[in-house]
Write a protein that holds these residues in place. Structure first.
Motif, PDB file in Angstrom:
ATOM      1  N   THR A 154      31.712 -22.913  -7.574  1.00 56.72           N
ATOM      2  CA  THR A 154      30.607 -22.237  -7.440  1.00 56.72           C
ATOM      3  C   THR A 154      31.020 -22.340  -6.035  1.00 56.72           C
ATOM      4  O   THR A 154      31.523 -23.223  -5.304  1.00 56.72           O
ATOM      5  CB  THR A 154      29.557 -23.435  -7.284  1.00 56.72           C
ATOM      6  OG1 THR A 154      27.893 -23.129  -6.828  1.00 56.72           O
ATOM      7  CG2 THR A 154      29.699 -25.016  -7.491  1.00 56.72           C
ATOM      8  N   GLU A 190      25.989 -23.641  -1.269  1.00 58.13           N
ATOM      9  CA  GLU A 190      25.948 -24.354   0.158  1.00 58.13           C
ATOM     10  C   GLU A 190      25.416 -25.606  -0.494  1.00 58.13           C
ATOM     11  O   GLU A 190      25.163 -26.635  -2.069  1.00 58.13           O
ATOM     12  CB  GLU A 190      25.049 -23.495   0.810  1.00 58.13           C
ATOM     13  CG  GLU A 190      25.697 -22.563   1.851  1.00 58.13           C
ATOM     14  CD  GLU A 190      25.214 -22.554   2.631  1.00 58.13           C
ATOM     15  OE1 GLU A 190      23.654 -22.910   2.466  1.00 58.13           O
ATOM     16  OE2 GLU A 190      25.017 -21.018   2.855  1.00 58.13           O
ATOM     17  N   GLN A 191      25.976 -26.933   0.437  1.00 56.96           N
ATOM     18  CA  GLN A 191      25.714 -28.331   0.340  1.00 56.96           C
ATOM     19  C   GLN A 191      24.358 -28.500  -0.417  1.00 56.96           C
ATOM     20  O   GLN A 191      24.661 -30.149  -1.048  1.00 56.96           O
ATOM     21  CB  GLN A 191      25.850 -28.899   1.966  1.00 56.96           C
ATOM     22  CG  GLN A 191      25.533 -30.677   1.989  1.00 56.96           C
ATOM     23  CD  GLN A 191      26.755 -30.818   1.014  1.00 56.96           C
ATOM     24  OE1 GLN A 191      27.573 -30.673   1.258  1.00 56.96           O
ATOM     25  NE2 GLN A 191      26.866 -31.779   0.261  1.00 56.96           N
ATOM     26  N   VAL A 246      25.233 -28.528  -3.907  1.00 54.67           N
ATOM     27  CA  VAL A 246      26.745 -29.376  -3.654  1.00 54.67           C
ATOM     28  C   VAL A 246      25.798 -30.715  -4.793  1.00 54.67           C
ATOM     29  O   VAL A 246      26.053 -31.500  -5.330  1.00 54.67           O
ATOM     30  CB  VAL A 246      27.316 -30.016  -3.265  1.00 54.67           C
ATOM     31  CG1 VAL A 246      27.970 -30.860  -2.720  1.00 54.67           C
ATOM     32  CG2 VAL A 246      28.557 -28.059  -2.902  1.00 54.67           C
ATOM     33  N   TYR A 249      31.988 -30.092 -10.885  1.00 56.25           N
ATOM     34  CA  TYR A 249      31.874 -29.284  -9.897  1.00 56.25           C
ATOM     35  C   TYR A 249      33.515 -28.835  -8.724  1.00 56.25           C
ATOM     36  O   TYR A 249      34.032 -29.650  -8.551  1.00 56.25           O
ATOM     37  CB  TYR A 249      30.837 -28.886  -9.252  1.00 56.25           C
ATOM     38  CG  TYR A 249      30.630 -29.799  -8.309  1.00 56.25           C
ATOM     39  CD1 TYR A 249      31.459 -29.160  -6.453  1.00 56.25           C
ATOM     40  CD2 TYR A 249      30.693 -31.031  -8.267  1.00 56.25           C
ATOM     41  CE1 TYR A 249      31.138 -29.716  -5.498  1.00 56.25           C
ATOM     42  CE2 TYR A 249      30.053 -31.574  -6.802  1.00 56.25           C
ATOM     43  CZ  TYR A 249      30.765 -31.248  -5.756  1.00 56.25           C
ATOM     44  OH  TYR A 249      30.280 -32.479  -4.588  1.00 56.25           O
ATOM     45  N   LEU A 286      33.592 -26.656  -5.638  1.00 51.47           N
ATOM     46  CA  LEU A 286      34.034 -25.541  -4.830  1.00 51.47           C
ATOM     47  C   LEU A 286      34.678 -24.036  -4.671  1.00 51.47           C
ATOM     48  O   LEU A 286      35.842 -24.586  -4.100  1.00 51.47           O
ATOM     49  CB  LEU A 286      32.958 -25.857  -3.352  1.00 51.47           C
ATOM     50  CG  LEU A 286      31.490 -26.816  -2.876  1.00 51.47           C
ATOM     51  CD1 LEU A 286      31.950 -27.109  -1.696  1.00 51.47           C
ATOM     52  CD2 LEU A 286      30.563 -25.801  -3.904  1.00 51.47           C
TER      53      LEU A 286
END
Length: 246
Positions: free
Chosen positions: A82, A85-86, A89, A99, A101
Motif C-alpha cells: 500500500t 499514509e499513516q 498504516v 502490510y 509500504l
C-alpha cells in the motif's frame, strides 16, 4: 518454497517486487504468476492455489477486498502492499494484518517473509478484513488481538491496562477478561498512545481514563482494583500528562 502470486496493476512495481524477492529470498519464494485486475487475480488464485500472495489494495477495476470476497481458495499467506499514509498504516496494525509500504524496502520485505515462517494459520479471518475496512474509513477505535484460540475484537475504551512478560502481553479488559497475545508490549505502544494511553513502566501500559488514583510515591490504582508502579524514568512525563488532562 512459497508458491507466490503478485497482484499489482503497475507493471514497474510488479517487476520491482519480483526482482527484490529474487534478491532477498531466492530459496523461499517462487513467483508463479502476476495479476493486475480483480478478475484476473480471482482466477489465478483459485487455479494456482498459492502459498503466498502480495496484493495491492487499489487495482484498476476494484480493490484487494473485492478479490478476497470472490475467491474460493483462501488458504494462503497474505501481505498487502500500500501507498497509504499513516492513518491507514495504523488501520493495518489495529487489524493485525501484515502490510508493506510502497516503495517497498528490501529489508522490510525480508522481515515480512521471515514472519510468515512463524505463522501456522494461512487463512485470513473475515473478521480481520472487516475490521481493516472499518478502520480504513475512520479513526480506529477497535483493535484485533490474535491468540492461538481466536481473533478478539476489542474496543480501545475496554482496555484498562496491558502488562508484558518477555515476548507476551496480557490485556486486562473492563469486562474482566484477560487476553494474552504472543507479542511484546512495544508492538502496541504506537497504537495505544497518549493522551488516552501511557507507557508508565517498562512492563506496563495503562488507559489514563481508567485511573482511580495515583500517589507521588509512584503507584497508580486502576478501576479494576489493580496497582501499577510508575517507573522513575516516567514520573515526570506522567505527572505532566495528568496535569494537562485535568
Amino acid at each position: 518454497m512459497y508458491k507466490t502470486i503478485i497482484i499489482e496493476d503497475e507493471q514497474r512495481l510488479r517487476e520491482a517486487l519480483s526482482i527484490m524477492l529474487e534478491m532477498t529470498a531466492p530459496d523461499e519464494i517462487q513467483v508463479v504468476a502476476y495479476a493486475e485486475s480483480v478478475e484476473e487475480a480471482v482466477k489465478l488464485i483459485d487455479r494456482l492455489k498459492p502459498d503466498l500472495v502480495f496484493m495491492d489494495i487499489m487495482l484498476k477495476d476494484g480493490t484487494g477486498f473485492d478479490v478476497l470476497k470472490q475467491i474460493a481458495f483462501n488458504s494462503f499467506h497474505l501481505i498487502f502492499t500500500t501507498a497509504y499514509e499513516q492513518h491507514a498504516v495504523n488501520a493495518f496494525k489495529y487489524s493485525a494484518i501484515d502490510y508493506l509500504l510502497k516503495p517497498i524496502d528490501p529489508e522490510e520485505l525480508k522481515m515480512a517473509i521471515d514472519r510468515i515462517s512463524l505463522l501456522q494459520e494461512r487463512v485470513l479471518e473475515k473478521q480481520q478484513l472487516n475490521e481493516l475496512q472499518i478502520n480504513l474509513s475512520k479513526t480506529p477505535d477497535r483493535i484485533i488481538l490474535p491468540t492461538q484460540e481466536a481473533m478478539y475484537v476489542v474496543k480501545l475504551e475496554q482496555i484498562i491496562r496491558c502488562e508484558t512478560s518477555g515476548s507476551y502481553t496480557t490485556f486486562f479488559l473492563s469486562d474482566g477478561r484477560k487476553i494474552m497475545v504472543s507479542k511484546p508490549l512495544k508492538n502496541y505502544e504506537d497504537l495505544l498512545e497518549p493522551p488516552a494511553f501511557f507507557r508508565i513502566h517498562q512492563s506496563h501500559l495503562i488507559n489514563v481514563n481508567c485511573i482511580v488514583s495515583y500517589s507521588r510515591e509512584g503507584m497508580v490504582q486502576m478501576n479494576d482494583k489493580s496497582f501499577v508502579p510508575i517507573s522513575r524514568a516516567k514520573k515526570e512525563a506522567f505527572f505532566k500528562l495528568m496535569k494537562d488532562e485535568i
